[in-house]
Design a protein around this motif. Structure first.
Motif, PDB file in Angstrom:
ATOM      1  N   ILE A   1      15.908 -32.307  19.687  1.00  0.00           N
ATOM      2  CA  ILE A   1      15.394 -31.367  18.690  1.00  0.00           C
ATOM      3  C   ILE A   1      16.453 -30.288  18.441  1.00  0.00           C
ATOM      4  CG2 ILE A   1      13.545 -29.738  18.109  1.00  0.00           C
ATOM      5  CD1 ILE A   1      12.632 -32.724  18.403  1.00  0.00           C
ATOM      6  N   SER A   2      17.014 -29.743  19.545  1.00  0.00           N
ATOM      7  CA  SER A   2      18.070 -28.737  19.428  1.00  0.00           C
ATOM      8  C   SER A   2      18.900 -28.728  20.706  1.00  0.00           C
ATOM      9  CB  SER A   2      17.471 -27.347  19.174  1.00  0.00           C
ATOM     10  OG  SER A   2      16.685 -26.932  20.277  1.00  0.00           O
ATOM     11  N   GLY A   3      20.113 -28.224  20.607  1.00  0.00           N
ATOM     12  CA  GLY A   3      20.990 -28.094  21.770  1.00  0.00           C
ATOM     13  C   GLY A   3      21.962 -29.246  21.904  1.00  0.00           C
ATOM     14  N   ARG A   4      22.385 -29.479  23.138  1.00  0.00           N
ATOM     15  CA  ARG A   4      23.302 -30.568  23.497  1.00  0.00           C
ATOM     16  C   ARG A   4      22.834 -31.103  24.833  1.00  0.00           C
ATOM     17  NH1 ARG A   4      28.634 -32.252  22.151  1.00  0.00           N
ATOM     18  NH2 ARG A   4      29.735 -33.114  23.968  1.00  0.00           N
ATOM     19  N   PHE A   5      22.478 -32.384  24.878  1.00  0.00           N
ATOM     20  CA  PHE A   5      21.785 -32.961  26.028  1.00  0.00           C
ATOM     21  C   PHE A   5      22.457 -34.268  26.419  1.00  0.00           C
ATOM     22  CE2 PHE A   5      18.014 -34.705  28.230  1.00  0.00           C
ATOM     23  CZ  PHE A   5      17.582 -33.565  28.906  1.00  0.00           C
ATOM     24  N   ARG A   6      22.795 -34.398  27.689  1.00  0.00           N
ATOM     25  CA  ARG A   6      23.470 -35.596  28.206  1.00  0.00           C
ATOM     26  C   ARG A   6      22.487 -36.455  28.988  1.00  0.00           C
ATOM     27  NH1 ARG A   6      28.726 -37.062  29.229  1.00  0.00           N
ATOM     28  NH2 ARG A   6      29.377 -35.005  28.477  1.00  0.00           N
ATOM     29  N   MET A   7      22.352 -37.707  28.566  1.00  0.00           N
ATOM     30  CA  MET A   7      21.587 -38.700  29.323  1.00  0.00           C
ATOM     31  C   MET A   7      22.593 -39.546  30.093  1.00  0.00           C
ATOM     32  SD  MET A   7      18.317 -38.371  29.021  1.00  0.00           S
ATOM     33  CE  MET A   7      17.969 -39.869  29.917  1.00  0.00           C
ATOM     34  N   MET A   8      22.346 -39.705  31.369  1.00  0.00           N
ATOM     35  CA  MET A   8      23.268 -40.443  32.229  1.00  0.00           C
ATOM     36  C   MET A   8      22.624 -41.749  32.663  1.00  0.00           C
ATOM     37  SD  MET A   8      24.578 -37.103  34.354  1.00  0.00           S
ATOM     38  CE  MET A   8      22.941 -36.429  34.507  1.00  0.00           C
TER      39      MET A   8
ATOM     40  N   PRO B   1      23.751 -45.712  34.634  1.00  0.00           N
ATOM     41  CA  PRO B   1      24.805 -46.316  35.448  1.00  0.00           C
ATOM     42  C   PRO B   1      25.922 -46.856  34.543  1.00  0.00           C
ATOM     43  CG  PRO B   1      22.662 -47.020  36.233  1.00  0.00           C
ATOM     44  CD  PRO B   1      22.439 -46.296  34.923  1.00  0.00           C
ATOM     45  N   GLY B   2      27.115 -46.363  34.743  1.00  0.00           N
ATOM     46  CA  GLY B   2      28.260 -46.862  33.999  1.00  0.00           C
ATOM     47  C   GLY B   2      28.582 -46.145  32.707  1.00  0.00           C
ATOM     48  N   HIS B   3      27.680 -45.321  32.176  1.00  0.00           N
ATOM     49  CA  HIS B   3      27.999 -44.582  30.960  1.00  0.00           C
ATOM     50  C   HIS B   3      26.983 -43.474  30.690  1.00  0.00           C
ATOM     51  CE1 HIS B   3      24.915 -47.169  29.185  1.00  0.00           C
ATOM     52  NE2 HIS B   3      24.920 -46.380  28.136  1.00  0.00           N
ATOM     53  N   ASP B   4      27.410 -42.524  29.872  1.00  0.00           N
ATOM     54  CA  ASP B   4      26.557 -41.416  29.446  1.00  0.00           C
ATOM     55  C   ASP B   4      26.361 -41.490  27.940  1.00  0.00           C
ATOM     56  OD1 ASP B   4      26.836 -40.616  32.071  1.00  0.00           O
ATOM     57  OD2 ASP B   4      27.899 -38.755  31.610  1.00  0.00           O
ATOM     58  N   VAL B   5      25.278 -40.890  27.470  1.00  0.00           N
ATOM     59  CA  VAL B   5      25.029 -40.717  26.043  1.00  0.00           C
ATOM     60  C   VAL B   5      24.816 -39.225  25.827  1.00  0.00           C
ATOM     61  CG1 VAL B   5      23.467 -41.197  24.125  1.00  0.00           C
ATOM     62  CG2 VAL B   5      23.970 -42.997  25.812  1.00  0.00           C
ATOM     63  N   VAL B   6      25.656 -38.624  24.967  1.00  0.00           N
ATOM     64  CA  VAL B   6      25.524 -37.204  24.661  1.00  0.00           C
ATOM     65  C   VAL B   6      24.870 -37.063  23.300  1.00  0.00           C
ATOM     66  CG1 VAL B   6      26.731 -35.030  24.280  1.00  0.00           C
ATOM     67  CG2 VAL B   6      27.530 -36.605  26.056  1.00  0.00           C
TER      68      VAL B   6
ATOM     69  N   TRP C   1      15.781 -46.389  26.257  1.00  0.00           N
ATOM     70  CA  TRP C   1      16.132 -47.257  27.383  1.00  0.00           C
ATOM     71  C   TRP C   1      14.875 -47.948  27.878  1.00  0.00           C
ATOM     72  CZ3 TRP C   1      16.010 -42.034  27.500  1.00  0.00           C
ATOM     73  CH2 TRP C   1      15.200 -41.417  28.456  1.00  0.00           C
ATOM     74  N   GLY C   2      15.090 -49.095  28.474  1.00  0.00           N
ATOM     75  CA  GLY C   2      13.964 -49.930  28.855  1.00  0.00           C
ATOM     76  C   GLY C   2      13.712 -49.977  30.344  1.00  0.00           C
ATOM     77  N   LYS C   3      12.804 -50.846  30.697  1.00  0.00           N
ATOM     78  CA  LYS C   3      12.403 -51.041  32.087  1.00  0.00           C
ATOM     79  C   LYS C   3      13.617 -51.401  32.933  1.00  0.00           C
ATOM     80  CE  LYS C   3       7.936 -52.667  30.546  1.00  0.00           C
ATOM     81  NZ  LYS C   3       7.045 -53.799  30.379  1.00  0.00           N
ATOM     82  N   GLY C   4      13.647 -50.852  34.136  1.00  0.00           N
ATOM     83  CA  GLY C   4      14.712 -51.169  35.076  1.00  0.00           C
ATOM     84  C   GLY C   4      15.997 -50.382  34.885  1.00  0.00           C
ATOM     85  N   VAL C   5      16.058 -49.491  33.902  1.00  0.00           N
ATOM     86  CA  VAL C   5      17.278 -48.725  33.649  1.00  0.00           C
ATOM     87  C   VAL C   5      17.200 -47.383  34.382  1.00  0.00           C
ATOM     88  CG1 VAL C   5      18.740 -47.653  31.903  1.00  0.00           C
ATOM     89  CG2 VAL C   5      17.606 -49.836  31.412  1.00  0.00           C
ATOM     90  N   ASP C   6      18.048 -47.225  35.405  1.00  0.00           N
ATOM     91  CA  ASP C   6      18.118 -45.952  36.125  1.00  0.00           C
ATOM     92  C   ASP C   6      18.699 -44.891  35.191  1.00  0.00           C
ATOM     93  OD1 ASP C   6      17.291 -47.470  38.275  1.00  0.00           O
ATOM     94  OD2 ASP C   6      19.233 -47.443  39.290  1.00  0.00           O
ATOM     95  N   HIS C   7      18.278 -43.645  35.389  1.00  0.00           N
ATOM     96  CA  HIS C   7      18.771 -42.595  34.504  1.00  0.00           C
ATOM     97  C   HIS C   7      18.613 -41.207  35.122  1.00  0.00           C
ATOM     98  CE1 HIS C   7      14.461 -42.788  33.666  1.00  0.00           C
ATOM     99  NE2 HIS C   7      14.563 -41.522  33.307  1.00  0.00           N
TER     100      HIS C   7
END
Length: 125
Positions: free
Chosen positions: A66-73, A75-80, A90-96
């Motif tokens: 909605i606002s700001g800057r948020f990093r989702m982490m 395994p192996g990569h991040d999404v900013v 992200w789906g079932k079984g995805v650690d975060h």
């Protein structure tokens, strides 16, 4: 709610239940009780980080900035997420995990609504 309509404010209602607006954890008499999905209005100060990684996930989730800057982490990569409306799914079984790089507001939708998934904030020393 006599007519089957509930109106509220996400910022105010979310503050009453750790950000959650809808899910299995609401009182069954509350129109926001739902076993199918959960909705959270997350308000995060800059530097806020998830207390521990979510592992063994059995739900699917969608997080919208909605606002700001948020990093989702993940395994192996991040999404900013840096622009309003950007989202990650992200789906079932995805650690975060996550980290608020700036003061951020995010909307999270998870399904199904499953009891037992709760991480409490660390207790102060």
């Amino acid at each position: 709610m006599a007519d089957g309509v509930y109106a509220g404010r996400a910022d105010r209602d979310a503050a009453l239940d750790r950000g959650w607006l809808l899910g299995h954890f609401k009182d069954p008499a509350d129109p926001r009780h739902c076993a199918e999905l959960e909705i959270k209005w997350g308000v995060h100060p800059q530097g806020d980080t998830r207390a521990e990684w979510a592992t063994g996930e059995i739900r699917t989730a969608l997080l919208v900035l909605i606002s700001g800057r948020f990093r989702m982490m993940f395994p192996g990569h991040d999404v900013v997420l840096a622009e309003q409306g950007e989202y990650v799914l992200w789906g079932k079984g995805v650690d975060h995990s996550w980290h608020a790089e700036e003061e951020s507001v995010v909307l999270t939708v998870r399904w199904p609504s499953v009891p037992g998934y709760r991480v409490d904030a660390p207790k102060p020393d």
